[in-house]
Design an enzyme around this catalytic site. Structure first.
Site, mmCIF file in Angstrom:
data_model
loop_
_atom_site.group_PDB
_atom_site.id
_atom_site.type_symbol
_atom_site.label_atom_id
_atom_site.label_comp_id
_atom_site.label_asym_id
_atom_site.label_seq_id
_atom_site.Cartn_x
_atom_site.Cartn_y
_atom_site.Cartn_z
ATOM 1 N N CYS A 1 -34.045 41.721 -36.300
ATOM 2 C CA CYS A 1 -33.485 43.146 -36.437
ATOM 3 C C CYS A 1 -32.043 43.350 -36.932
ATOM 4 O O CYS A 1 -31.293 42.891 -36.403
ATOM 5 C CB CYS A 1 -33.509 43.754 -35.048
ATOM 6 S SG CYS A 1 -33.049 45.464 -35.051
ATOM 7 N N CYS B 1 -27.676 60.729 -33.703
ATOM 8 C CA CYS B 1 -28.550 60.802 -32.790
ATOM 9 C C CYS B 1 -28.055 60.449 -31.420
ATOM 10 O O CYS B 1 -27.377 59.647 -31.087
ATOM 11 C CB CYS B 1 -29.521 59.809 -33.115
ATOM 12 S SG CYS B 1 -30.376 59.803 -34.858
#
Length: 348
Positions: A107, A118
């Protein structure tokens, strides 16, 4: 001074060949250097052993290789590894190795901080400080591949752009990094093993389709109702769901590829029957699958994982409408390595 030297990895193979010709050498020397940089991921001119000492010194005099360094590595009790990656200018990003029985996944981060806002993501609490260069993304993959071979005895199998930052807000460098990772001259990984996850930037999703990318697309959705999505992902006011739908239709028409939606069910936010119905309708737009992700708290308590019953209702409704759905359990929560938790706490 060293910091005035050009980073050699900013040059294309052709530019390297032209540089060697300008120095009175053969052009193929540039291809040799390119192979050391991208296929062998070499960070030291001295290690380029098929070049003469004079040539290596000439490179040292003219260029630098601004590679990353793993400043701190943490291992979770579940085997997940989180790297605090130090960049050449002192900034730090984080990358994660997620091992399972069938695969090992890297990742990787694409920005220092994030361009978006967000509310449920720790990275969003950091302002965007800069985009990562293609080589800095590439280096994260190389580092995680080495760790996977060392600790698991197997090479890296998959890459997800789900670390710090919004990949589509660093479009050029992200696609250049994918080219280096997938090229036979680079790491030679299949683009089918790469997934780019975006919060949903319609214009750039269309550009991905126009550029005929071969990797997979995932969209961090979390609500299919504009009002709710804007509350939890405020940039949705600028990029509303109607525009997102339009870009996803374009993506599917151009590429024929399905999309993965990432979705967290939060208590009292998006866990009603209305939310479920809206999600099902959104998913009927184009072929897709849904990953329902476990929520990873980021300290402020505003968001809480939806009940098992609410999650089950989502799963049942999706399956009843023949939509593939998977429940994803988080890895690396004990070292803040799970989705939404990457925020450089060691530097806080």
């Amino acid at each position: 001074m060293e910091n005035l030297k050009k980073d050699i990895r900013a040059l294309s193979k052709q530019e390297l060949n032209e540089f060697f010709v300008s120095q009175g050498d053969k052009s193929f020397r540039g291809s040799q250097v390119y192979n050391w940089l991208w296929n062998k991921a070499t960070y030291n001119f001295e290690d380029m052993t098929n070049l003469s000492k004079e040539t290596r010194q000439m490179l040292e005099d003219n260029f630098v290789i601004n590679h990353i360094e793993v400043d701190e590595m943490q291992r979770s009790k579940d085997g997940t590894i989180k790297n605090a990656v130090k960049l050449h200018d002192g900034f730090t990003v984080e990358s994660v190795l997620i091992p399972t029985l069938s695969r090992t996944t890297a990742c990787v981060s694409s920005q220092v901080g994030c361009s978006l806002d967000c509310k449920f993501c720790a990275t969003a609490k950091l302002k965007r400080m800069r985009n990562l260069n293609a080589d800095e993304i590439f280096d994260q993959v190389v580092a995680i591949d080495k760790e996977s071979r060392l600790y698991n005895g197997i090479p890296l199998s998959n890459i997800v752009f789900m670390g710090m930052g919004e990949p589509l807000m660093n479009y050029k460098n992200v696609l250049k990094s994918v080219e280096k990772i997938t090229s036979p001259d680079g790491l030679g990984m299949s683009p089918k093993r790469i997934t780019l996850s975006t919060s949903g930037v319609p214009k750039m999703i269309k550009k991905l389709a126009d550029d005929d990318v071969k990797f997979h697309l995932a969209v961090s959705l979390h609500s299919a109702i504009d009002e709710i999505r804007t509350q939890i992902m405020p940039f949705n006011a600028k990029f509303p769901l109607a525009d997102l739908k339009d870009s996803l239709l374009y993506w599917y028409e151009k590429t024929g590829k399905s999309v993965t939606y990432e979705y967290i069910v939060w208590k009292g936010i998006n866990d009603t029957q209305e939310d479920i119905s809206a999600l099902v309708k959104f998913c009927q737009l184009i072929p897709c699958k849904v990953n329902i992700i476990e929520y990873n708290p980021i300290d402020d308590g505003q968001f809480q994982q939806g009940s098992d019953d609410a999650v089950a209702k989502h799963v049942n409704a999706l399956e009843a409408n023949h939509i593939t759905v998977t429940l994803r359990h988080s890895r690396g929560k004990d070292i803040d390595a799970a989705c939404g938790q990457l925020a450089n706490k060691i530097n806080a």
